[in-house]
Design a protein around this motif. Sequence first.
Motif, PDB file in Angstrom:
ATOM      1  N   GLN A   1       0.648  -0.997  -0.366  1.00  0.00           N
ATOM      2  CA  GLN A   1       0.084   0.050   0.261  1.00  0.00           C
ATOM      3  C   GLN A   1       1.310   1.324  -0.037  1.00  0.00           C
ATOM      4  O   GLN A   1       0.764   2.362  -0.923  1.00  0.00           O
ATOM      5  CB  GLN A   1      -1.056  -0.280   0.737  1.00  0.00           C
ATOM      6  CG  GLN A   1      -2.408  -0.431   1.238  1.00  0.00           C
ATOM      7  CD  GLN A   1      -3.494   0.058   0.628  1.00  0.00           C
ATOM      8  OE1 GLN A   1      -3.044   1.400   1.362  1.00  0.00           O
ATOM      9  NE2 GLN A   1      -3.925   0.651  -0.176  1.00  0.00           N
ATOM     10  N   LEU A   2       1.775   1.202   1.082  1.00  0.00           N
ATOM     11  CA  LEU A   2       2.883   2.542   0.687  1.00  0.00           C
ATOM     12  C   LEU A   2       3.378   2.894  -0.217  1.00  0.00           C
ATOM     13  O   LEU A   2       3.588   3.831  -0.206  1.00  0.00           O
ATOM     14  CB  LEU A   2       3.852   2.450   2.201  1.00  0.00           C
ATOM     15  CG  LEU A   2       4.274   3.088   2.752  1.00  0.00           C
ATOM     16  CD1 LEU A   2       3.141   4.520   3.559  1.00  0.00           C
ATOM     17  CD2 LEU A   2       5.338   3.040   3.779  1.00  0.00           C
TER      18      LEU A   2
ATOM     19  N   TYR B   1       1.823   2.432  -3.651  1.00  0.00           N
ATOM     20  CA  TYR B   1       1.437   3.019  -4.231  1.00  0.00           C
ATOM     21  C   TYR B   1       1.046   4.382  -3.855  1.00  0.00           C
ATOM     22  O   TYR B   1       1.097   5.563  -4.337  1.00  0.00           O
ATOM     23  CB  TYR B   1      -0.408   2.916  -4.046  1.00  0.00           C
ATOM     24  CG  TYR B   1      -0.468   1.191  -4.677  1.00  0.00           C
ATOM     25  CD1 TYR B   1       0.824   0.538  -5.342  1.00  0.00           C
ATOM     26  CD2 TYR B   1      -1.069  -0.227  -3.768  1.00  0.00           C
ATOM     27  CE1 TYR B   1       0.832  -0.957  -5.856  1.00  0.00           C
ATOM     28  CE2 TYR B   1      -1.211  -1.134  -4.680  1.00  0.00           C
ATOM     29  CZ  TYR B   1      -0.023  -1.950  -4.817  1.00  0.00           C
ATOM     30  OH  TYR B   1       0.096  -3.207  -5.023  1.00  0.00           O
ATOM     31  N   VAL B   2       1.420   4.716  -2.122  1.00  0.00           N
ATOM     32  CA  VAL B   2       0.874   5.981  -2.278  1.00  0.00           C
ATOM     33  C   VAL B   2       2.637   6.918  -2.398  1.00  0.00           C
ATOM     34  O   VAL B   2       1.880   7.928  -3.103  1.00  0.00           O
ATOM     35  CB  VAL B   2       0.378   6.018   0.065  1.00  0.00           C
ATOM     36  CG1 VAL B   2       1.017   7.306   0.628  1.00  0.00           C
ATOM     37  CG2 VAL B   2       0.105   5.505   0.319  1.00  0.00           C
ATOM     38  N   LEU B   3       3.721   5.771  -2.239  1.00  0.00           N
ATOM     39  CA  LEU B   3       4.764   6.660  -2.537  1.00  0.00           C
ATOM     40  C   LEU B   3       3.920   7.745  -3.836  1.00  0.00           C
ATOM     41  O   LEU B   3       4.708   8.730  -4.101  1.00  0.00           O
ATOM     42  CB  LEU B   3       6.447   6.430  -1.704  1.00  0.00           C
ATOM     43  CG  LEU B   3       5.839   5.951  -0.743  1.00  0.00           C
ATOM     44  CD1 LEU B   3       7.602   5.082  -0.326  1.00  0.00           C
ATOM     45  CD2 LEU B   3       5.701   7.324   0.317  1.00  0.00           C
ATOM     46  N   GLU B   4       4.261   6.463  -4.961  1.00  0.00           N
ATOM     47  CA  GLU B   4       3.559   7.459  -6.690  1.00  0.00           C
ATOM     48  C   GLU B   4       3.343   8.155  -6.053  1.00  0.00           C
ATOM     49  O   GLU B   4       3.394   9.192  -7.328  1.00  0.00           O
ATOM     50  CB  GLU B   4       3.148   5.684  -7.468  1.00  0.00           C
ATOM     51  CG  GLU B   4       3.829   4.926  -7.675  1.00  0.00           C
ATOM     52  CD  GLU B   4       5.145   5.723  -8.040  1.00  0.00           C
ATOM     53  OE1 GLU B   4       5.650   6.007  -9.201  1.00  0.00           O
ATOM     54  OE2 GLU B   4       6.907   5.211  -7.518  1.00  0.00           O
ATOM     55  N   CYS B   5       2.352   8.481  -6.170  1.00  0.00           N
ATOM     56  CA  CYS B   5       1.242   8.850  -5.762  1.00  0.00           C
ATOM     57  C   CYS B   5       1.427  10.743  -4.970  1.00  0.00           C
ATOM     58  O   CYS B   5       0.828  11.619  -5.541  1.00  0.00           O
ATOM     59  CB  CYS B   5      -0.774   8.888  -5.412  1.00  0.00           C
ATOM     60  SG  CYS B   5      -1.364   7.300  -6.535  1.00  0.00           S
ATOM     61  N   ARG B   6       2.563  10.493  -4.503  1.00  0.00           N
ATOM     62  CA  ARG B   6       2.812  11.467  -4.030  1.00  0.00           C
ATOM     63  C   ARG B   6       4.503  12.117  -4.572  1.00  0.00           C
ATOM     64  O   ARG B   6       5.039  12.275  -3.893  1.00  0.00           O
ATOM     65  CB  ARG B   6       3.482  11.490  -2.260  1.00  0.00           C
ATOM     66  CG  ARG B   6       1.915  10.875  -1.777  1.00  0.00           C
ATOM     67  CD  ARG B   6       1.534  12.025  -0.613  1.00  0.00           C
ATOM     68  NE  ARG B   6       0.899  11.615   0.035  1.00  0.00           N
ATOM     69  CZ  ARG B   6       0.650  10.905   1.651  1.00  0.00           C
ATOM     70  NH1 ARG B   6       2.378  11.249   1.794  1.00  0.00           N
ATOM     71  NH2 ARG B   6      -0.274  10.772   1.968  1.00  0.00           N
ATOM     72  N   ALA B   7       4.940  11.606  -6.037  1.00  0.00           N
ATOM     73  CA  ALA B   7       5.158  11.903  -6.280  1.00  0.00           C
ATOM     74  C   ALA B   7       6.646  10.743  -6.618  1.00  0.00           C
ATOM     75  O   ALA B   7       7.586  11.916  -6.873  1.00  0.00           O
ATOM     76  CB  ALA B   7       5.623  13.697  -6.970  1.00  0.00           C
ATOM     77  N   PHE B   8       6.701  10.406  -5.820  1.00  0.00           N
ATOM     78  CA  PHE B   8       8.209   9.626  -4.881  1.00  0.00           C
ATOM     79  C   PHE B   8       8.903   9.352  -6.656  1.00  0.00           C
ATOM     80  O   PHE B   8      10.122  10.320  -6.024  1.00  0.00           O
ATOM     81  CB  PHE B   8       7.959   8.186  -4.430  1.00  0.00           C
ATOM     82  CG  PHE B   8       9.496   8.375  -3.653  1.00  0.00           C
ATOM     83  CD1 PHE B   8       9.941   8.810  -2.917  1.00  0.00           C
ATOM     84  CD2 PHE B   8      10.232   7.414  -5.124  1.00  0.00           C
ATOM     85  CE1 PHE B   8      11.475   8.633  -2.873  1.00  0.00           C
ATOM     86  CE2 PHE B   8      11.806   6.758  -3.818  1.00  0.00           C
ATOM     87  CZ  PHE B   8      11.524   6.893  -3.111  1.00  0.00           C
ATOM     88  N   SER B   9       8.806   8.821  -7.615  1.00  0.00           N
ATOM     89  CA  SER B   9       9.209   8.672  -9.200  1.00  0.00           C
ATOM     90  C   SER B   9       9.370   9.515  -9.587  1.00  0.00           C
ATOM     91  O   SER B   9      10.255   9.482 -10.842  1.00  0.00           O
ATOM     92  CB  SER B   9       9.611   6.754  -9.132  1.00  0.00           C
ATOM     93  OG  SER B   9       8.373   6.965  -9.664  1.00  0.00           O
ATOM     94  N   ARG B  10       9.321  10.382  -9.445  1.00  0.00           N
ATOM     95  CA  ARG B  10       8.844  12.123 -10.303  1.00  0.00           C
ATOM     96  C   ARG B  10      10.228  12.093 -10.915  1.00  0.00           C
ATOM     97  O   ARG B  10      10.780  12.107  -9.617  1.00  0.00           O
ATOM     98  CB  ARG B  10       8.142  13.253  -9.652  1.00  0.00           C
ATOM     99  CG  ARG B  10       8.379  13.587 -10.860  1.00  0.00           C
ATOM    100  CD  ARG B  10       7.221  14.918  -9.952  1.00  0.00           C
ATOM    101  NE  ARG B  10       7.359  16.246 -10.692  1.00  0.00           N
ATOM    102  CZ  ARG B  10       8.784  17.409 -10.731  1.00  0.00           C
ATOM    103  NH1 ARG B  10       8.814  16.563  -9.293  1.00  0.00           N
ATOM    104  NH2 ARG B  10       8.260  18.865 -11.193  1.00  0.00           N
TER     105      ARG B  10
ATOM    106  N   LYS C   1      14.500  17.831  -6.528  1.00  0.00           N
ATOM    107  CA  LYS C   1      13.759  17.587  -5.906  1.00  0.00           C
ATOM    108  C   LYS C   1      13.659  18.768  -4.055  1.00  0.00           C
ATOM    109  O   LYS C   1      15.819  18.816  -4.494  1.00  0.00           O
ATOM    110  CB  LYS C   1      14.048  15.950  -5.204  1.00  0.00           C
ATOM    111  CG  LYS C   1      13.385  14.632  -5.868  1.00  0.00           C
ATOM    112  CD  LYS C   1      13.355  13.757  -4.995  1.00  0.00           C
ATOM    113  CE  LYS C   1      12.530  13.282  -6.659  1.00  0.00           C
ATOM    114  NZ  LYS C   1      11.128  11.683  -6.113  1.00  0.00           N
ATOM    115  N   THR C   2      13.950  18.137  -3.564  1.00  0.00           N
ATOM    116  CA  THR C   2      13.233  19.758  -2.256  1.00  0.00           C
ATOM    117  C   THR C   2      13.167  19.163  -0.984  1.00  0.00           C
ATOM    118  O   THR C   2      12.243  17.695  -0.846  1.00  0.00           O
ATOM    119  CB  THR C   2      12.904  20.490  -2.264  1.00  0.00           C
ATOM    120  OG1 THR C   2      11.479  20.920  -2.779  1.00  0.00           O
ATOM    121  CG2 THR C   2      13.122  21.782  -3.616  1.00  0.00           C
TER     122      THR C   2
END
Lengths: 282, 297, 282
Positions: free
Chosen positions: B205-206, B208-217, B221-222
């Motif tokens: 689940q986590l 997926y959540v990280l993906e939706c928080r733009a993690f691998s964008r 990064k800041t």
Amino acid sequence: MEPYISVKNVSHKYPNGVTAIKDINLDIHEGEVVAILGSNGSGKTTLVKHFNGLLKPTKGEITVGTMNTKKERISKLSSQVGYVFQNPNHQTFLPSVRQELAYGCKNLKMVDEDIETRVQKAIDLFQLEDRLDDNPFDLNSSQRKEVAMASIMAVSPKVIVLDEPTTGQDHKGCKRVLELVRMFKREGHIVVLITHDMHLIGELNCRTVVMNQSEKIADDHASVVFSNKGIMEEAGLQPPQITQFANQITRFDETKTYLTVESIIEWMKANKEEDVKVGTGS
Amino acid sequence: MNSLYMPKDSLIHSLDPRTKMLFVVFVVASSFILNDPALQLVFLVALFPLVVMAKVVKPYLISIQFLLLFAVLIMTVHGIYNPIGVTPVFEIFGGLTFKYESMVYASVMSFRILVIGTAAVLFVMTTHPSDMASALVKWKVPHSFAFILLSTFQIIPIIAREAKIVMEAQQARCLDVKGSLIQRVKNLVPMFAPLFIITFMKVHQLSYVLECRAFSRKGEKTSLRETKIGSLDYTFLLGMLGVLAFEIYLKLFMMGSLHLTTDALLTYSLFGTWIVFGFMIIKFVVKQFQGKIGGAN
Amino acid sequence: MASKAIEVNNLTFSYPDTDEPVLKDINFSINHGEILGIIGPTGAGKSTLAMCVNGLVPQVINGEMEGTVKVNGSEVSGSSVAKMSEDVGFVFQEPENQLSQMTIEEEIAFGMGNLGVPRDEMLGRITDALDQVGLTGFEKRSPLALSGGQQQRLAIAAVLAMRPSIMIMDEPTSMLDPKGKNEVYDVLKNLKDYGMTGIIIDHEVERIAAYCDKVLVLHEGEVQMFAPSDEVFTNIGQLHELTLNAPQVTEFLDSYNQAFGKDVKLSTTLEESVDNFESACK
Ligand SMILES: Nc1ncnc2c1ncn2[C@@H]1O[C@H](COP(=O)(O)OP(=O)(O)OP(=O)(O)O)[C@@H](O)[C@H]1O
Ligand SMILES: Nc1ncnc2c1ncn2[C@@H]1O[C@H](COP(=O)(O)OP(=O)(O)O)[C@@H](O)[C@H]1O
Ligand SMILES: [Mg+2]
Ligand SMILES: [Mg+2]
């Protein structure tokens, strides 16, 4: 009558310094259904986790039956106070529903016949005959929740604690929870219920304790609490929509608090010919 | 204790994570350069002021206990049975003889574990996991690797919390977690089966959540937390270099003339670990005993 | 702008381990600035549908998908989920599975950091987001030391701070107190005032009726209704068939009409129902 659960001046402070409940006094008697309402973080979960010893008071004392929760083990208290965890995955792990049901009794080292009768009772109450050999993990989430609840009930504790049982449930699921609570009451259990679902409280129309900022601010019948604007406001609560509706209709009995759709229709039927023209009391 | 990281205000905490990583590398290197029990012991003692400075003495001692367990085992078993030993030092229980060469070997090994362990504990306890990850990214370590490291550290408090909930949930099913040893071993199933499943689901689940928080964008990064290499870091680095140079000097030129390691030192450190270990056992037994009579908790 | 905010065409989806598709030939679209409510029983496929809109299904959660999903005119399958998250914010169902950082402010900063928001701006946005969900003052606490409802508020704040132009929320109010539920819907309404688009999945029909422009009813993977919210909620017969319910006031007016053979106009909001009922009985 002696209360079954007696909470005396209880406070609880978490290790991080947060005082989650302050100086709570509460007596719960046999056969009662008690709802606990209050805003997020007001201390509801913290309070009920004391009933089976998952938390110990940092001040004050709690007695359950004849046991002082400070001195007793959680496992022993749990034979009298059933606590259903929100996520059934924390609880279930056995390969079949039948084994899940028997698990609590086995932990209490009951004799086989005793286990058998209790498990059978749970099967009957929850209508689980057809699912006994299913693996709980193959069931859908609401069924799994029910199995978890049934396996807590199988040891037939005096008290059953439900922390937000309707969370995430659809309309059908909520109706089922209502049905189960009524059944527990019929079977003579004490039910302690935390919820944010005002409709459920409306339907149950039971004793209602309101928590706010770690303190108990009200303890009365749901209809009384729901008509007390000050308390409702303070605790961020809202009566069911139908109650708000009824309060604004001039021809309904102003002295009454209507909590369900059915109760209004009933009342109107009882006051048949008047229903279109005059109400009573206004 | 919520996590391995101990948020405190100290000089060590304010060092850049990269400095601290170099420090760990330095300690590992030193523990191999100084392959003499006495020198390692000196080094271990010399590290302790850093622990004090970082204000993590108590959690440090708690975590180092487990390493000490290894040390006791290694020192005892190797001291007696390692075949390189020839010179007997002393004898216990009649036939079992501790031999000098084996004891040197065992001490070096166990001190090395303790030294490296100390550095690692110091690093983990004083470095915020996200700082560690962002420092690595600054070093051009691939983002995904930094993430794996980061999530490993972040998952620890989450698992710890889930373990607590599972334990509570099982006790709510009348499971007695304070029973006999056999009972406790049996309890491992109801504890670990749900924990395993829950953790597995959570990690899923986590992600997926990280993906939706733009993690691998892709892209810049800041971070809310700022990490900078400052004068403190340079001082620290210089210090390490100095010590390293001294160690190499010792190793190359002084080894012949230095005889710090004696029978007495070896024997005392062996006894030392035994005594500390003994205390640990006594503490454990007392706790058990209290649990039995106290009932509660 | 001609393009719709969200446009779903002939969408069919199956998970690898299910025989029947969980979404069957879904078609709907919403305009910029609209709020869509999705309702349906548990297991209807609501979450799966929502995850198709930001590409999580099928890019990260695999399965077989047919049809197209377009956001702001471009196909979702054309960009990664992480890239999509610049425009589409997603709040998941279980709050406790969405928290990964050590303090609350870091939790909120995480998404922003990945988007490259400068540090100074972060601080302002953190304050704003916490204020919007009523968690001001909790900045330094660990997310793990929060009550369930507080965790849910935090999960919403973390997405709000990323300032997406489309916000998708999957049962975001399940653990919130009544006031908190209102606050979440108010947040949605505010977003709408800024021209943003929202999708909310919830069982709270009363609030959905009051706040959403359109409602989509999903049942066993099929769209049963897709219409403006009053239209959906006044169709009580069909809702009941699908084991769903309408707002209490609507249910009341309907029961009243049936019980007394009346024909009061059904309404889905509190104020309007009061007006309708009062004027019908004059
Ligand atoms: N494990 C914990 N450690 C520290 N503080 C906690 C912990 N759990 C809860 N708290 C804090 O204690 C207070 C009461 O929490 P509790 O869980 O009892 O609330 P609640 O009334 O059940 O709320 P909700 O309706 O959101 O479930 C809150 O301020 C919360 O942040
Ligand atoms: N990751 C998954 N793998 C396989 N089946 C799934 C998965 N997620 C959901 N499902 C199944 O798909 C159906 C729809 O689920 P979901 O979209 O979560 O419904 P809802 O949100 O309406 O409750 C359910 O039958 C569920 O069991
Ligand atoms: Mg709670
Ligand atoms: Mg869902």
